[in-house]
Design a protein around this motif. Structure first.
Motif, PDB file in Angstrom:
ATOM      1  N   GLU A 152       0.833  -1.206   0.000  1.00  0.00           N
ATOM      2  CA  GLU A 152       0.000   0.000   0.000  1.00  0.00           C
ATOM      3  C   GLU A 152       0.867   1.257   0.000  1.00  0.00           C
ATOM      4  O   GLU A 152       0.533   2.242  -0.652  1.00  0.00           O
ATOM      5  N   LEU A 153       1.957   1.213   0.752  1.00  0.00           N
ATOM      6  CA  LEU A 153       2.841   2.386   0.816  1.00  0.00           C
ATOM      7  C   LEU A 153       3.438   2.664  -0.555  1.00  0.00           C
ATOM      8  O   LEU A 153       3.495   3.807  -1.003  1.00  0.00           O
ATOM      9  N   VAL A 154       3.881   1.604  -1.198  1.00  0.00           N
ATOM     10  CA  VAL A 154       4.512   1.749  -2.501  1.00  0.00           C
ATOM     11  C   VAL A 154       3.493   2.294  -3.507  1.00  0.00           C
ATOM     12  O   VAL A 154       3.768   3.215  -4.272  1.00  0.00           O
ATOM     13  N   HIS A 155       2.317   1.731  -3.443  1.00  0.00           N
ATOM     14  CA  HIS A 155       1.256   2.149  -4.344  1.00  0.00           C
ATOM     15  C   HIS A 155       0.908   3.612  -4.120  1.00  0.00           C
ATOM     16  O   HIS A 155       0.782   4.392  -5.077  1.00  0.00           O
ATOM     17  N   ALA A 156       0.786   3.996  -2.858  1.00  0.00           N
ATOM     18  CA  ALA A 156       0.412   5.377  -2.545  1.00  0.00           C
ATOM     19  C   ALA A 156       1.487   6.357  -2.988  1.00  0.00           C
ATOM     20  O   ALA A 156       1.211   7.535  -3.214  1.00  0.00           O
ATOM     21  N   ALA A 157       2.714   5.858  -3.122  1.00  0.00           N
ATOM     22  CA  ALA A 157       3.796   6.735  -3.584  1.00  0.00           C
ATOM     23  C   ALA A 157       3.794   6.836  -5.104  1.00  0.00           C
ATOM     24  O   ALA A 157       4.713   7.413  -5.690  1.00  0.00           O
ATOM     25  N   GLY A 158       2.791   6.244  -5.731  1.00  0.00           N
ATOM     26  CA  GLY A 158       2.700   6.306  -7.185  1.00  0.00           C
ATOM     27  C   GLY A 158       3.646   5.341  -7.880  1.00  0.00           C
ATOM     28  O   GLY A 158       4.013   5.531  -9.036  1.00  0.00           O
ATOM     29  N   MET A 159       4.040   4.314  -7.159  1.00  0.00           N
ATOM     30  CA  MET A 159       4.970   3.354  -7.740  1.00  0.00           C
ATOM     31  C   MET A 159       4.278   2.014  -7.950  1.00  0.00           C
ATOM     32  O   MET A 159       3.231   1.750  -7.370  1.00  0.00           O
ATOM     33  N   LEU A 160       4.936   1.184  -8.729  1.00  0.00           N
ATOM     34  CA  LEU A 160       4.378  -0.141  -8.975  1.00  0.00           C
ATOM     35  C   LEU A 160       5.109  -1.162  -8.107  1.00  0.00           C
ATOM     36  O   LEU A 160       6.302  -1.378  -8.280  1.00  0.00           O
ATOM     37  N   PRO A 161       4.398  -1.752  -7.156  1.00  0.00           N
ATOM     38  CA  PRO A 161       5.046  -2.811  -6.372  1.00  0.00           C
ATOM     39  C   PRO A 161       5.014  -4.129  -7.140  1.00  0.00           C
ATOM     40  O   PRO A 161       4.001  -4.487  -7.727  1.00  0.00           O
ATOM     41  N   VAL A 162       6.132  -4.812  -7.134  1.00  0.00           N
ATOM     42  CA  VAL A 162       6.233  -6.075  -7.877  1.00  0.00           C
ATOM     43  C   VAL A 162       6.885  -7.108  -6.976  1.00  0.00           C
ATOM     44  O   VAL A 162       7.824  -6.804  -6.244  1.00  0.00           O
ATOM     45  N   LEU A 163       6.379  -8.303  -7.044  1.00  0.00           N
ATOM     46  CA  LEU A 163       6.955  -9.366  -6.218  1.00  0.00           C
ATOM     47  C   LEU A 163       8.256  -9.868  -6.837  1.00  0.00           C
ATOM     48  O   LEU A 163       8.355 -10.068  -8.042  1.00  0.00           O
ATOM     49  N   LEU A 164       9.221 -10.065  -5.982  1.00  0.00           N
ATOM     50  CA  LEU A 164      10.508 -10.583  -6.429  1.00  0.00           C
ATOM     51  C   LEU A 164      10.670 -11.928  -5.754  1.00  0.00           C
ATOM     52  O   LEU A 164      10.910 -11.998  -4.556  1.00  0.00           O
ATOM     53  N   SER A 165      10.486 -12.990  -6.500  1.00  0.00           N
ATOM     54  CA  SER A 165      10.631 -14.259  -5.787  1.00  0.00           C
ATOM     55  C   SER A 165      11.242 -15.304  -6.680  1.00  0.00           C
ATOM     56  O   SER A 165      10.669 -16.308  -7.032  1.00  0.00           O
ATOM     57  N   GLY A 166      12.479 -15.070  -7.014  1.00  0.00           N
ATOM     58  CA  GLY A 166      13.239 -16.087  -7.704  1.00  0.00           C
ATOM     59  C   GLY A 166      12.845 -16.206  -9.151  1.00  0.00           C
ATOM     60  O   GLY A 166      12.010 -15.484  -9.672  1.00  0.00           O
ATOM     61  N   ALA A 167      13.497 -17.176  -9.791  1.00  0.00           N
ATOM     62  CA  ALA A 167      13.311 -17.318 -11.223  1.00  0.00           C
ATOM     63  C   ALA A 167      12.801 -18.708 -11.568  1.00  0.00           C
ATOM     64  O   ALA A 167      12.785 -19.088 -12.729  1.00  0.00           O
ATOM     65  N   GLY A 168      12.394 -19.457 -10.567  1.00  0.00           N
ATOM     66  CA  GLY A 168      11.898 -20.798 -10.850  1.00  0.00           C
ATOM     67  C   GLY A 168      12.916 -21.599 -11.622  1.00  0.00           C
ATOM     68  O   GLY A 168      14.115 -21.538 -11.343  1.00  0.00           O
ATOM     69  N   ASP A 169      12.445 -22.337 -12.623  1.00  0.00           N
ATOM     70  CA  ASP A 169      13.397 -23.129 -13.400  1.00  0.00           C
ATOM     71  C   ASP A 169      13.748 -22.429 -14.711  1.00  0.00           C
ATOM     72  O   ASP A 169      14.212 -23.035 -15.653  1.00  0.00           O
ATOM     73  N   ARG A 170      13.511 -21.119 -14.740  1.00  0.00           N
ATOM     74  CA  ARG A 170      13.690 -20.416 -16.001  1.00  0.00           C
ATOM     75  C   ARG A 170      15.060 -19.765 -16.143  1.00  0.00           C
ATOM     76  O   ARG A 170      15.336 -19.111 -17.121  1.00  0.00           O
ATOM     77  N   LEU A 171      15.884 -19.932 -15.156  1.00  0.00           N
ATOM     78  CA  LEU A 171      17.208 -19.320 -15.223  1.00  0.00           C
ATOM     79  C   LEU A 171      18.211 -20.308 -14.654  1.00  0.00           C
ATOM     80  O   LEU A 171      18.020 -20.823 -13.553  1.00  0.00           O
ATOM     81  N   ASP A 172      19.262 -20.572 -15.385  1.00  0.00           N
ATOM     82  CA  ASP A 172      20.309 -21.445 -14.865  1.00  0.00           C
ATOM     83  C   ASP A 172      21.156 -20.691 -13.861  1.00  0.00           C
ATOM     84  O   ASP A 172      21.458 -19.526 -14.060  1.00  0.00           O
ATOM     85  N   ILE A 173      21.526 -21.371 -12.831  1.00  0.00           N
ATOM     86  CA  ILE A 173      22.386 -20.703 -11.854  1.00  0.00           C
ATOM     87  C   ILE A 173      23.827 -20.839 -12.286  1.00  0.00           C
ATOM     88  O   ILE A 173      24.363 -21.938 -12.348  1.00  0.00           O
ATOM     89  N   GLN A 174      24.418 -19.730 -12.629  1.00  0.00           N
ATOM     90  CA  GLN A 174      25.812 -19.791 -13.044  1.00  0.00           C
ATOM     91  C   GLN A 174      26.706 -18.888 -12.226  1.00  0.00           C
ATOM     92  O   GLN A 174      27.914 -19.055 -12.219  1.00  0.00           O
ATOM     93  N   HIS A 175      26.116 -17.910 -11.594  1.00  0.00           N
ATOM     94  CA  HIS A 175      26.936 -16.969 -10.816  1.00  0.00           C
ATOM     95  C   HIS A 175      26.602 -16.986  -9.341  1.00  0.00           C
ATOM     96  O   HIS A 175      27.470 -16.799  -8.508  1.00  0.00           O
ATOM     97  N   ALA A 176      25.333 -17.196  -9.041  1.00  0.00           N
ATOM     98  CA  ALA A 176      24.893 -17.003  -7.664  1.00  0.00           C
ATOM     99  C   ALA A 176      25.512 -18.009  -6.701  1.00  0.00           C
ATOM    100  O   ALA A 176      25.713 -17.708  -5.533  1.00  0.00           O
TER     101      ALA A 176
END
Ligand SMILES: Nc1ncnc2c1ncn2[C@@H]1O[C@H](COP(=O)(O)OP(=O)(O)O)[C@@H](O)[C@H]1O
Ligand SMILES: Nc1ncnc2c1ncn2[C@@H]1O[C@H](COP(=O)(O)OP(=O)(O)O)[C@@H](O)[C@H]1O
Ligand code: SF4
Ligand code: SF4
Ligand code: SF4
Lengths: 279, 384, 425, 265
Positions: free
Chosen positions: B46-70
């Motif tokens: 709600e805070l992010v939204h009220a600031a006129g920003m778009l809140p987006v969930l950040l929760s990993g990449a599932g199986d769509r990204l190979d782990i090569q650096h992390a």
């Protein structure tokens, strides 16, 4: 001429190298390679013996022997021991001058070593407690598919649609392969998948050290061209492989032996350390 | 019906899109506006939204990204959502975001916050301390903590967040949450109308679009679903517990259903159902937000309310949905879930309820072993 | 075979600390029998032991029990017992060992342990703490209080953070008054805070002695020996006496030019807890290279004093809050830990950093790869990364660990020799 | 008299068992067993195994075919597919109704199953993604020690001591084994050490599902007497081993098949 030896008692194969030095420089005189098998001590003796014979040198004339590799403390005739990490770096620095990164893939482990301008180890990482993604992994895959170890690399290069290998377990990879075979996947695609999976795993390990060119690959797996190419693809960099790649540890050990003979630096710590941990 | 399937497919795509095309599009439509991504589980969107920003969930990449650096930053024994999120950062996938928000869910996630901060010093990366207790002083503290975030957001957007705007945001999210609740009710009542994996996609995709859009989508779905063709099937009613943060592969949720489970309750996408009641619209909306977190939010393995044990929360869930079994679906190396399993299991055993523990990772290519386990579980309940 | 270099310091303080700890265990045993003195379970990290003094209560530290158990090679059995109940292979093994002991009736200390009057979870950074104490409370029925300490998001705590903790400290006092049935003795509390600040001054001076070369003690292995009294006796006169004696003794060593080894070869900073089940073996691996730890982050779990913080009897509650919020390694953020280690390397003049990853503890370990990256790549400090566990003996691979440690010191040795060579050439 | 078949499509071998029930409610009677290498084509292997199991009977006499095991869904002529855990519990219960737990050690998995007093699965646990502790571990050790797999059990039984293996990895354990050999430890002692450590691992799994005083041991490793003894000694339980331990899942499948058949009629 001063003659020195390095013996690398690996988990899978034992390598010995003799080098000689005179005023003009240092050269590799002979090499030998045998399977380590069940008796580590014997394997080391045999490799050393074969190496001396190949060079036509009497064992007594070898001034100094440094043992390395996982079985280094089992070498009865060695004068001192060093870890394979120091030896691979040293060997690569000598045979491939300008090496800054060594990727060593042996029978049961994989390492990456950051090497300094004088061949010193700056940094290193190794895989841990699990033989996943090592030479053994490849050897097993080859066995399951009924393909010779020499052929898996070239075969993997022909892959057009490499399969995904989910397991990293050296043992369980068998069932993955079997199930792909039963789905009618092509052997080259399976092998391509296997190589790619290991390359990714190895690189994610290796990225922990600063990977700087030149990158040299050592260890027995370097004989596998498929693996070298897969690593190059994942890394996006050229990888140097010499015919002596598998002997790199032994070469490094022999160079350290030579240093001992020349006593070029004060290095008493080795001996002291060797005594305190050997049996 | 066609309409629903089409929307559904695009939702699925949106929620799996690592390039965050939707976020880029939104930013194009709103020149100068920012987007802030938040790591699970809960964030004050709600805070992010009220600031006129778009809140987006950040929760990993599932199986769509190979782990090569992390792997070189987070070693063994760390859950995969941490690693894939780190991988996303290291491969430029977090470019669309102007800020990242983490909170006090677990030690790994916390350290991830600071590791990312070191590697991306120009990005606004913040850590929100959500209290581990439920006294009035916690409300006091959290209000201040939220005000601290407000200041940061205002600094980013260059404009103050007006209480009225925040109240509007809260009202919107109240609507969204109530629609989500309706969807869950519908599913618990008639699982054959809406499969769990479908409702999961419907709900979770809301994390990647403006809440206003999501509300419309939920409304349409709720309009359509009761008339959807479908027939009752012979399946056991299960509650899923433990997947509150890292999410199982969609395939796994389908697998559970195909093996004969009707998932009537779960803690997937739990953040979108975080509050048990509508949040009140008061003069001090920041405080209302804090108060709601402390006193009116759902139980979760990463939220600690010592006035009511979490296992009682699970027991209630089971009773309310008339579930016959519990499946603990736990992300490998998720310590909060592992710990809670022990006390949950104790409770569920006391209730005489069958349960199954499954561990998953974001990347699973072969589901044979899991399938065997789930089928066995179902067989043990249906075969006589 | 030649004699192994012996590294362990065995001065008179060694015996003294044993006596002190034994005395504590006996008091716990007595409490188990008679209920007196009242005891409070607490976590080492950011503990507020001074508060207990205000009630004449004594602390119980489950972590101390767990590590004692591991050092004595007895941790596996309770760990397995806990796993049988449903704890995962990947849960913190400290917790498993502790709960396993409870279930199996094993007493890690030899003596009995009382049911705590209060289970006081001083949450300072470690989320596992909250679960751990919740479980202890659920299994024993002892009352639980969670003291929620905000994690340090920025370099220093805000006034809101301090107020929040102070308020809760006062709530705890209220609850203890009820449970113990005694009034809180504010003067005694203040006196205890004063003792703490004295102990801290002494301890800090001891830590700074390791800047000497040779270092008179090992700030990782030996520091652990001194840490017991630090947690149990910090707010007491005995604590002041003990640390005064320790400082004296070590100062004497410095004067005499005595170090941990007859010839100190390497100076390292160690990050992460030790592998208690293989404590001795692990230590020997360092000893064979005559490598001494001149500083360690683990020794700052209980509190971080070498950079100046002291408790303050003039503001007892605030200073306790400050200690919990900002002056122990676990409640500080990861980057502050990098900075702490960096200072150690520079100010204590170390050759390299050894990062010991323990699988149990994500608080310490999650992200240590990045830490390694920072030190090797950004600062160019040689860094070794090894993995095992602090409680579970199944995760220690002796040969591999030794191989790595050997390789690390070989490379440091090589670097030193080339450097020497360059100078002489 | 209805005939049913249970077919266990395992990763290594496919096992078939044909059984009959003479009258409703009476004991099930086993008519025959058969075994074939699984290979790539499940149907083919199953047909081959089934042919042997049928004895004199013909395929058309079968009223119901229950498939189980890894390849159960690939068997086209099945009436039902049941997991190998469910069938293991049923089969074991049929043979040893008093045992509350089943331990199944195959080439890739180790499973502990708690069985209810009606033969249903109560709970179960499998090992995970790692070959340590599975039959493959032993098979590889045997290869390294150059003893035929069939003799492993006996040799370990005749060991004087138990020489433990500390490595958790099936692959890395090999070098440890080599070390032992080269330092003169006898093959018997090493094998016993392996059995002991496997028994401990299995014990940990079993305790997690609940182990009382009797256990039924199935899977290929149950052939190894030494392993049976290790389990008995380390876990202090009675260990049942069926003579044809690899057919337990096929048997369980047949039992369940018969029930389905009865409920269908
Ligand atoms: N001709 C070859 N082609 C491909 N791989 C090979 C070949 N020869 C050996 N290898 C691989 O090298 C490994 C042995 O490497 P080596 O470095 O000698 O290991 P170690 O030192 O651990 O014994 C074997 O496991 C095998 O996989
Ligand atoms: N005749 C035998 N004697 C001793 N061990 C055996 C024998 N047959 C199989 N095994 C052991 O059993 C394992 C295979 O078990 P099995 O249950 O057939 O596996 P799966 O069904 O998973 O293919 C082998 O790895 C081996 O260790
Ligand atoms: S999945 Fe669990 S361990 Fe991983 S970040 Fe989320 S809460 Fe933490
Ligand atoms: S996770 Fe780490 S800090 Fe927390 S209790 Fe376990 S060992 Fe201690
Ligand atoms: S997964 Fe495989 S390779 Fe890794 S430890 Fe287990 S047996 Fe060894």
């Amino acid at each position: 001429m001063r003659i020195a030896a390095g013996v690398d008692v690996g988990s899978t194969q034992t390598k010995a190298v003799l080098i000689g030095a005179n005023g003009d420089g240092v050269e590799v005189l002979s090499r030998s390679l045998i399977d380590t098998g069940a008796n580590v001590r014997k394997a080391a003796e045999k490799a050393f013996d074969e190496c001396c014979q190949a060079a036509g040198v009497a064992q007594a004339d070898v001034g100094f022997v440094v043992g390395t590799g996982y079985g280094r403390y089992n070498i009865s005739f060695g004068h001192t021991q060093m870890t394979e990490i120091s030896c691979h770096a040293r060997g690569a620095h000598f045979l491939c001058p300008g090496t800054r990164t060594v990727i060593d893939m042996g029978g049961q482990d994989a390492k990456a070593i950051g090497v300094g301008p004088s061949g010193e180890v700056l940094d290193f990482v190794m895989n841990d407690k699990c033989a996943a993604g090592t030479g053994r992994f490849l050897a097993n895959a080859a066995e399951v598919m009924g393909i010779g170890l020499d052929d898996i690399g070239p075969l993997s290069l022909r892959a057009t649609r490499p399969v995904k290998i989910a397991t990293v377990c050296t043992v369980f990879v068998e069932s993955d392969i079997l199930s792909y075979l039963s789905q009618g996947k092509k052997p080259e695609d399976i092998m391509g998948g296997v190589h790619l999976a290991i390359a990714k795993r190895t690189m994610s390990l290796a990225r922990r050290v600063n990977i700087e060119p030149l990158v040299t690959m050592t260890g027995g797996v370097a004989r596998n061209i498929g693996m070298v190419r897969a690593l190059e693809t994942v890394l996006g960099q050229k990888i140097i492989v010499t015919p002596d790649a598998q002997f790199m540890g032994a070469v490094g050990a022999a160079l350290f032996s030579l240093e001992k003979l020349g006593e070029s630096f004060e290095s008493s710590v080795w001996r002291e350390h060797a005594v305190s941990s050997g049996d | 019906m066609k309409q629903f399937e089409r929307t559904f497919d695009s939702l699925l795509e949106g929620m799996q899109d690592l390039s965050f095309a939707g976020v880029w599009r939104w930013k194009e439509q709103h020149p100068g506006a920012k987007s802030v991504a938040f790591f699970p589980v809960y964030a004050p969107v709600e805070l992010v939204h009220a600031a006129g920003m778009l809140p987006v969930l950040l929760s990993g990449a599932g199986d769509r990204l190979d782990i090569q650096h992390a792997d070189s930053r987070f070693g063994s024994f760390i859950c995969s959502v941490i690693k894939t999120t780190m991988e996303m950062a290291m491969t430029g996938h977090l470019e669309p975001f102007d800020g990242l928000l983490f909170s006090s869910i677990c030690d790994s996630a916390r350290n991830l916050c600071f590791v990312i901060k070191r590697n991306y010093p120009r990005m606004y990366v913040d850590f929100l301390h959500l209290p581990h207790s439920t006294s009035d002083s916690s409300v006091e503290f959290l209000t201040e903590e939220y005000r601290r975030i407000v200041v940061e957001l205002e600094r980013m957007s260059g404009a103050p967040i007006q209480p009225a705007a925040l109240r509007r945001s809260i009202a919107l999210y109240n609507i969204q949450r109530s629609l989500v609740r309706q969807l869950y009710d519908l599913r618990a009542e008639s699982p054959y109308l809406l499969r769990a994996w479908e409702s999961y996609v419907l709900i979770r995709s809301g994390n990647f679009m403006p809440v206003e859009e999501h509300i419309e989508i939920l409304k349409q779905a709720l309009d359509y679903l009761p008339s959807r063709p479908g027939k009752k099937r012979d399946a056991i009613r299960v509650v899923i517990e433990g997947a509150f943060c890292e999410q199982p592969p969609l395939e796994l949720i389908r697998l559970l259903e195909n093996a004969g489970c009707d998932i009537v309750e779960d803690d997937l996408a739990i953040a979108q159902r975080w509050f048990t009641e509508d949040m009140p619209l008061t003069d001090d909306p920041v405080r209302a937000l804090a108060e709601s977190y402390v006193h009116r939010s759902v139980y979760s393995s990463v939220r600690h309310d010592f006035s009511k044990p979490r296992w009682e929360g699970l027991a209630e869930k089971v009773r309310d949905t008339r579930a016959e079994a519990v499946i603990f679906l736990i992300a490998k190396f998720c310590e909060p879930a592992y710990f809670d399993f022990v006390l949950f299991k104790k409770k569920v055993d006391e209730m005489g309820l069958p349960h199954l523990l499954l561990e998953f990772e974001e990347k699973l290519f072969t589901f044979d072993r899991l399938r065997t386990e789930v089928e066995t579980f179902v067989e043990s309940l249906v075969f006589d | 075979m030649a004699e192994k270099p012996v590294s362990e310091y065995r001065g008179s303080i060694h015996q003294q600390q044993k006596d002190l700890m034994l005395d504590w265990y006996q008091r716990l045993d007595h409490a188990a029998e008679t209920g007196d003195p009242p005891t409070v379970s607490m976590m080492i990290s950011g503990n507020c032991v001074e508060l207990l003094e205000g009630f004449g209560a004594i602390p119980q530290y489950p972590e101390v029990n767990a590590l004692q158990l591991a050092i004595r090679h007895q941790s596996l059995e309770p760990i397995l017992a806990a796993e049988e109940m449903g704890y995962a292979g990947d849960n913190c093994a400290y917790v498993k060992a502790d709960i396993g002991c409870m279930l199996k009736g094993i007493t890690p200390t030899g003596g009995r342990l009382p049911k705590p009057t209060l289970v006081l979870c001083n949450f300072v950074g470690c989320n596992t703490y909250v679960k751990w104490f919740e479980h202890v409370s659920a299994f024993t029925g002892a009352p639980l209080f969670v003291l929620d300490v905000p994690f340090l998001r920025n370099d220093t705590p805000s006034q809101a953070d301090i107020d929040y903790v102070v308020r809760q400290l006062k709530e705890v006092v209220g609850q203890m008054e009820e449970l113990i049935g005694r009034k809180f003795d504010y003067d005694r509390f203040r006196q205890s805070v004063a003792y703490s600040s004295e102990v801290e001054e002494l301890w800090s001076q001891i830590k700074h002695l390791a800047k000497n070369s040779p270092s008179p003690f090992d700030a990782y292995f030996d520091a652990i020996t001194l840490m017991g009294p630090l947690y149990v006796y910090r707010g007491k006169r005995e604590g002041v006496e003990f640390f005064r004696a320790a400082l004296n003794e070590l100062q004497q060593k410095v004067k005499a030019g005595e170090g941990v080894y007859d010839q100190e070869r390497f100076r390292v900073v160690v990050e992460g807890p030790p592998p208690y089940p293989y404590f001795r073996t692990f230590r020997d691996m360092f000893a064979s290279w005559k490598a001494v730890a001149v500083a360690s982050t683990y020794s700052t779990v209980g509190g971080l004093w070498e950079f100046g913080f002291r408790h303050d009897a003039k503001n007892p509650f605030e200073s306790v809050a400050m200690h919990m919020l900002a002056q122990n390694v676990t409640n500080r953020n990861y980057l502050q830990r990098y900075d702490q280690i960096r200072r150690y390397v520079q100010e204590w003049n170390a050759d390299g950093v050894i990062i010991h990853f323990v699988k149990s503890c994500r608080l310490f370990s999650a992200g240590q790869g990045d830490m390694r990256d920072y030190f090797t790549k950004q600062l160019g400090v040689p860094t070794l990364y090894i993995e095992s566990d602090l409680e579970d003996p199944r995760y220690f691979a002796e040969a591999q660990t030794k191989n790595r440690i050997d390789a690390f010191f070989e490379s440091l040795e090589h670097a030193k020799r080339t450097a020497a060579h360059a100078v002489s050439a | 008299m209805p005939l049913v078949a249970g077919i266990d499509c395992g990763s290594g071998f496919t096992k078939a068992l044909v059984a009959a029930q003479d009258a409703p409610g009476s004991e099930l009677r086993i008519l025959g067993r058969g075994r074939a290498r699984s290979g790539i084509n499940v149907d083919q292997a199953a047909s081959e195994a089934l042919e042997q199991a049928l004895g004199g009977n013909s395929r058309s006499d079968l009223s119901y075919i229950a498939a189980t095991g890894f390849g159960r869904y690939n068997l086209s002529f099945r009436d039902i597919a049941i997991t190998e855990i469910t069938t293991a519990a049923r089969g074991a219960f049929f043979l040893f109704p008093r045992a509350g737990a089943v331990l199944d050690i195959g080439s890739q998995t180790t499973r502990a199953i708690a069985v209810k007093d009606n033969g249903r699965v109560n709970t179960f646990k499998s090992n995970d993604k790692c070959a340590a502790g599975s039959g493959m571990f032993i098979a590889r050790a045997a290869k390294y020690l150059e003893v035929p797999l069939e003799q492993v059990g006996d040799l370990s039984l005749h060991a004087a001591h138990s020489h433990p293996i500390s490595s958790v990895c099936a692959v890395l354990a090999e070098s440890e084994i080599i070390n032992h050999v080269s330092s003169g430890v006898s093959v018997e002692d090493i094998l016993r050490g392996i059995h002991d450590s496997l028994a401990d691992r299995a014990g940990a799994l079993l305790k997690r599902v609940g182990l009382k005083d009797e256990l039924t041991f199935i899977g290929g490793v149950a052939h190894q007497q030494g392993m049976v003894r290790a389990l008995e000694q380390r876990l202090n339980v009675k260990v049942n081993v069926a003579e044809d331990c690899e057919y337990v899942c096929a048997l369980g499948a047949a039992v369940l098949g018969l029930r389905r058949l009865a409920s269908r009629n």
